[in-house]
Design an enzyme around this catalytic site. Structure first.
Site, mmCIF file in Angstrom:
data_model
loop_
_atom_site.group_PDB
_atom_site.id
_atom_site.type_symbol
_atom_site.label_atom_id
_atom_site.label_comp_id
_atom_site.label_asym_id
_atom_site.label_seq_id
_atom_site.Cartn_x
_atom_site.Cartn_y
_atom_site.Cartn_z
ATOM 1 N N ASP A 175 -4.996 25.296 -5.376
ATOM 2 C CA ASP A 175 -4.725 26.694 -5.031
ATOM 3 C C ASP A 175 -3.329 27.098 -5.499
ATOM 4 O O ASP A 175 -2.409 26.278 -5.506
ATOM 5 C CB ASP A 175 -4.850 26.869 -3.508
ATOM 6 C CG ASP A 175 -4.970 28.333 -3.116
ATOM 7 O OD1 ASP A 175 -5.211 29.182 -3.999
ATOM 8 O OD2 ASP A 175 -4.817 28.633 -1.923
ATOM 9 N N GLY A 184 -2.859 32.023 -9.151
ATOM 10 C CA GLY A 184 -2.608 33.461 -9.241
ATOM 11 C C GLY A 184 -1.175 33.790 -8.873
ATOM 12 O O GLY A 184 -0.479 34.531 -9.600
ATOM 13 N N ASN A 226 -15.992 32.544 -5.091
ATOM 14 C CA ASN A 226 -15.089 33.095 -6.123
ATOM 15 C C ASN A 226 -15.775 34.126 -7.018
ATOM 16 O O ASN A 226 -15.095 34.862 -7.747
ATOM 17 C CB ASN A 226 -14.483 31.985 -6.984
ATOM 18 C CG ASN A 226 -13.392 31.190 -6.288
ATOM 19 O OD1 ASN A 226 -13.183 30.012 -6.565
ATOM 20 N ND2 ASN A 226 -12.664 31.818 -5.367
HETATM 21 C C1 FPP Z 1 -7.141 28.940 -6.998
HETATM 22 O O1 FPP Z 1 -5.941 29.640 -7.222
HETATM 23 C C2 FPP Z 1 -7.638 28.429 -8.252
HETATM 24 C C3 FPP Z 1 -8.845 28.737 -8.801
HETATM 25 C C4 FPP Z 1 -9.825 29.632 -8.150
HETATM 26 C C5 FPP Z 1 -9.239 28.215 -10.106
HETATM 27 C C6 FPP Z 1 -8.961 26.770 -10.361
HETATM 28 C C7 FPP Z 1 -8.955 26.590 -11.815
HETATM 29 C C8 FPP Z 1 -8.081 25.837 -12.514
HETATM 30 C C9 FPP Z 1 -7.082 24.942 -11.903
HETATM 31 C C10 FPP Z 1 -8.090 25.931 -13.970
HETATM 32 C C11 FPP Z 1 -8.860 25.042 -14.811
HETATM 33 C C12 FPP Z 1 -9.704 24.022 -14.223
HETATM 34 C C13 FPP Z 1 -10.390 23.145 -14.970
HETATM 35 C C14 FPP Z 1 -11.230 22.152 -14.278
HETATM 36 C C15 FPP Z 1 -10.301 23.108 -16.444
HETATM 37 P P1 FPP Z 1 -5.890 31.197 -6.909
HETATM 38 O O2 FPP Z 1 -6.281 31.925 -8.142
HETATM 39 O O3 FPP Z 1 -6.713 31.502 -5.704
HETATM 40 O O4 FPP Z 1 -4.368 31.383 -6.617
HETATM 41 P P2 FPP Z 1 -3.702 32.379 -5.564
HETATM 42 O O5 FPP Z 1 -4.091 31.898 -4.197
HETATM 43 O O6 FPP Z 1 -2.237 32.192 -5.836
HETATM 44 O O7 FPP Z 1 -4.192 33.757 -5.888
#
Ligand code: FPP
Length: 263
Positions: A30, A33, A78
């Protein structure tokens, strides 16, 4: 009272200390973003930086001897994100899979994707199939990437695959989760969440019944081998009782003062 935990071959004993390298580490990645937003960048840049952190952590876990590493890349919830972000993430998964599979082959890692596939783009499903086939011989570690995954959905998908009979067991459900492509054995020993939130967000619910939970405030794109080491060191200091009693204090040379400290 005879508890459910007293039956079945999956019984775990009290463990503490150096023996405690987790067999299965699961990570909720996490903070992508926020990492991007803090830099004045679009969120997709955070996901791209997150993919680099994936490579660092996978290789570190393999070097440390972790048996199974499961990463939460995209939850069934998501899909609620803006279409552009979903598209960016799906494109990133598709593009990363070939490169990740190549690294896995080099490092003896078997790659599997868990979760639903019926809502994914056929090109992404083809990339997943190819990456799984290419890495099928990997024996050093299993890397599982959860895409369109829901822990509750996984259990619901596994139920129809349970063997017929009146009393399903915990082990049978774990096996059915595997057959359904929804996770399964082994149970999670250490569940890590980065990014500051303290919740498990429908990840590996069945498999994490006795997982130790490690929360880090670090945003996922900033995570690397030292963070994994911190979590592993913390885990090694946990006493896992699985509902039992604390382990007996180590024997001493009769010094009662020493014994009281060891309890
Ligand atoms: C959560 O952070 C992350 C995700 C929903 C996506 C996870 C994806 C990756 C780490 C990228 C690539 C993965 C692979 C396996 C190639 P968030 O977007 O919810 O962050 P925030 O809480 O700061 O908004």
């Amino acid at each position: 009272m005879k508890t459910d935990g007293a039956s079945g071959s999956g019984e775990r004993s009290v463990t503490r200390g150096a023996a405690a390298l987790p067999r299965h580490v699961a990570i909720i990645m996490d903070g992508n973003g926020r990492w991007a937003t803090r830099r004045g960048l679009p969120r997709a840049f955070g996901h791209r930086a997150g993919a680099k952190a994936v490579r660092r952590v996978v290789e570190a876990a393999r070097r440390r001897g972790v048996g199974t590493l499961t990463l939460y890349a995209f939850s069934a919830d998501n899909w609620r994100r803006p279409a552009a972000e979903v598209e960016a993430l799906m494109g990133l998964f598709e593009r990363s899979l070939g490169e990740q599979a190549r690294r896995c082959v080099e490092n003896g890692i078997r790659l599997r994707v868990i979760g639903r596939r019926d809502r994914l783009d056929p090109a992404l499903v083809a990339a997943i199939d190819a990456a799984e086939a290419r890495t099928a011989g990997g024996a050093a570690m299993e890397l599982r990437i959860a895409v369109d995954y829901s822990g509750r959905g996984a259990v619901l998908a596994a139920i129809p695959l349970l063997p017929a009979g009146p009393a399903p067991t915990r082990e049978a459900l774990l096996a059915a989760l595997g057959r359904a492509g929804q996770g399964g054995a082994p149970e999670v020993d250490l569940l890590v969440r980065t990014g500051g939130e303290r919740r498990t967000s429908d990840f590996l619910l069945w498999e994490s019944a006795y997982a130790e939970l490690f929360f880090s405030d670090r945003l996922w794109p900033d995570v690397g081998a030292p963070d994994l080491d911190e979590a592993l060191a913390w885990y090694a200091g946990r006493e896992r009782r699985f509902g039992g009693l604390p382990a007996p204090a180590p024997a001493t040379n009769g010094d009662p003062h020493e014994a009281s400290h060891a309890a």
